[in-house]
Design a protein around this motif. Structure first.
Motif, PDB file in Angstrom:
ATOM      1  N   ARG A 181       0.830  -1.212   0.000  1.00  9.65           N
ATOM      2  CA  ARG A 181       0.000   0.000   0.000  1.00  9.65           C
ATOM      3  C   ARG A 181       0.864   1.262   0.000  1.00  9.65           C
ATOM      4  NH1 ARG A 181      -2.676  -3.112   3.970  1.00  9.65           N
ATOM      5  NH2 ARG A 181      -1.897  -1.761   5.651  1.00  9.65           N
ATOM      6  N   LEU A 234      -3.458   2.162  -3.720  1.00  8.52           N
ATOM      7  CA  LEU A 234      -3.729   0.744  -3.888  1.00  8.52           C
ATOM      8  C   LEU A 234      -4.620   0.298  -2.739  1.00  8.52           C
ATOM      9  CD1 LEU A 234      -3.040  -1.795  -5.594  1.00  8.52           C
ATOM     10  CD2 LEU A 234      -1.240  -2.262  -3.943  1.00  8.52           C
ATOM     11  N   THR A 235      -5.869   0.003  -3.051  1.00 10.02           N
ATOM     12  CA  THR A 235      -6.830  -0.435  -2.039  1.00 10.02           C
ATOM     13  C   THR A 235      -7.580  -1.640  -2.572  1.00 10.02           C
ATOM     14  OG1 THR A 235      -8.535   1.051  -2.926  1.00 10.02           O
ATOM     15  CG2 THR A 235      -7.131   1.906  -1.152  1.00 10.02           C
ATOM     16  N   THR A 261      -9.224  -2.265  -6.218  1.00  9.12           N
ATOM     17  CA  THR A 261      -8.436  -1.631  -7.270  1.00  9.12           C
ATOM     18  C   THR A 261      -8.150  -2.664  -8.356  1.00  9.12           C
ATOM     19  OG1 THR A 261      -7.364  -0.122  -5.719  1.00  9.12           O
ATOM     20  CG2 THR A 261      -6.260  -0.464  -7.819  1.00  9.12           C
ATOM     21  N   THR A 262      -8.206  -2.259  -9.602  1.00 13.60           N
ATOM     22  CA  THR A 262      -7.891  -3.166 -10.705  1.00 13.60           C
ATOM     23  C   THR A 262      -6.392  -3.092 -10.992  1.00 13.60           C
ATOM     24  OG1 THR A 262     -10.075  -2.815 -11.681  1.00 13.60           O
ATOM     25  CG2 THR A 262      -8.399  -3.761 -13.101  1.00 13.60           C
ATOM     26  N   ARG A 271      -3.606  -0.024 -12.215  1.00 13.57           N
ATOM     27  CA  ARG A 271      -2.505   0.458 -11.368  1.00 13.57           C
ATOM     28  C   ARG A 271      -1.145   0.176 -11.999  1.00 13.57           C
ATOM     29  NH1 ARG A 271       1.303   1.929  -9.978  1.00 13.57           N
ATOM     30  NH2 ARG A 271       2.138   2.557  -7.950  1.00 13.57           N
TER      31      ARG A 271
END
Length: 443
Positions: A129, A135-136, A139-140, A144
């Motif tokens: 993260r 980034l959670t 998220t795709t 990212r």
């Protein structure tokens, strides 16, 4: 067909929907969100009880449905990360089963991401993260990590389940090199497919490899010149100057200087290598920096007299304590003071100062070496501590410099958590300042 009398849905159809939601992972994600909001839902549950106690009229079916949903949300156990990592297979008696998979993942020193067959992030540990913001969950990965090689890596493992690895370069916020590895996770029969993406940080390794390559290239270049000179003089002495006593005497003196230069270079290379090998070892010994600087000034007095330079001391009479290795700090100040005498010779004086100041992080010890020579042009200052970097190659060689002195100083100070500041302007001399954290003296 049996129907639910209240809602009119076939039980078989509801069972199929439930199985589909469970298999796709949607139910797990939704229940996870409900669990994270369980305290709010608990408050809502209490508020609803107050409404019922107060006698407010609500449809009985609506009240029962809300109460049921709130109770389930309030008491539903949180989804376990270890179910996504792998089925543990251990019962309550197992020691590992008592350790949360999420807790273990958070302790990993490398970024780790778990994602589903659609490339959606199910979990990312703390390091991931922080390294790949934002980034959670949900998220795709394809959005990212936009590099084509990353897309190919992820899609390849999703397609055939075979583990793969690539070298991945991340530019922002800082340049970082990673070894990215993806493998499928065995979640057990009936569980949705999931995959783990691991990153091994190789930035430091690549930096060291690059430094090693540069170091070998520079060292080879520095040794090639005196070796070529020695070879040429040997061939001359074996040939045309075989019987020329005057030429032989002249050439032998030059050969001796070249051999001494190579010896100094090898000594500095070995010294730098030893310092780098000890870089990770913290210094714990308390030493008197005033005593160190006085020792350096005494040892350089013959050199200063030969160059007609006066070394002025502004060093306290009382001990000034810092954490340090005495021999290494003598090497630091000997290099700095010797450079000041040699390259600042025209100024005729060198000042060695030692002071104690109040810095932003507490009391500091500030040692400085100042000369009044020709100074250093500003464009050279950022590179002075690089290996083999010289402002003036001919002047450096004339002063028997190897180009490694300030690199050695930098590495020693890095181990000592010291800071080197260089202040200089062309025609106005130079000042090399070293800052240490002071040790409190017990009175």
């Amino acid at each position: 067909m049996k129907h639910d009398q209240a809602f009119g849905y076939p039980w078989g159809r509801m069972s199929e929907i439930y199985k589909h939601l469970t298999k796709s992972g949607v139910l797990a994600r939704v229940s996870g969100r409900i669990v994270r909001a369980r305290h709010i839902l608990g408050i809502a549950f209490l508020a609803l009880l107050l409404v019922l106690v107060s006698g407010a009229s609500l449809p009985v079916m609506a009240v029962c449905s809300i109460v049921l949903l709130l109770a389930v949300a309030a008491f539903m156990p949180a989804p376990r990360v270890e179910e996504a990592l792998a089925s543990s297979g251990g019962g309550p008696e197992s020691g590992l089963s008592r350790i949360s998979g999420e807790h273990l993942a958070e302790q990993l020193p490398d970024p780790m991401i778990i994602f589903d067959a659609g490339g959606m992030v199910l979990y990312a540990n703390k390091v991931a993260r922080e390294a790949f913001q934002p980034l959670t969950e949900d998220t795709t990965l394809y959005l990212r990590f936009r590099a084509p090689e990353m897309h190919g890596l992820i899609q390849g493992v999703i397609t055939d389940g075979e583990p793969r690895a690539i070298d991945y370069f991340e530019r922002l916020p800082l340049d970082r090199w990673y070894k990215a590895m993806v493998m499928a996770l065995d979640a057990g029969e009936g569980h949705p497919a999931s995959f783990v993406l691991l990153f091994r940080d190789q930035t430091e390794m690549r930096r060291i490899d690059r430094m090693r390559s540069d170091f070998i290239a520079n060292a080879s270049h520095e040794l090639r010149t005196p070796l070529a000179s020695l070879r040429g003089f040997i061939e001359t002495l074996q040939g045309p100057a075989r019987n020329d006593a005057a030429a032989r005497e002249k050439f032998l003196q030059i050969m001796q200087k070249q051999a001494e230069r190579m010896a100094r270079l090898i000594d500095d290379l070995l010294s730098l290598s030893r310092i780098e090998m000890r870089a990770h070892i913290a210094v714990t010994q308390s030493i008197d920096l005033a005593n160190v600087m006085n020792h350096v000034a005494d040892s350089l007095t013959p050199l200063a007299n030969g160059l007609e330079i006066t070394i002025e001391r502004q060093i306290p009479a009382h001990p000034v304590k810092v954490l340090g290795d005495r021999d290494e700090l003598i090497q630091v100040f000997q290099n700095l003071a010797e450079n000041a005498c040699k390259y600042g010779q025209s100024g005729k004086r060198v000042i060695m100062r030692l002071e104690e100041e109040n810095g932003p992080d507490g009391k500091e010890v500030v040692a400085s070496i100042e000369d009044f020579g020709p100074g250093i042009p500003s464009e050279h200052l950022p590179r002075l501590t690089e290996r083999f970097y010289r402002v003036d190659v001919e002047t450096s060689r004339a002063q028997k410099g190897t180009g490694l002195g300030l690199a050695i100083v930098k590495h020693i100070l890095t181990r000592h958590r010291g800071r080197l500041v260089i202040r200089s302007q062309a025609g106005q001399g130079s000042t090399f300042i070293v800052r240490f954290t002071a040790l409190e003296t017990k009175g």
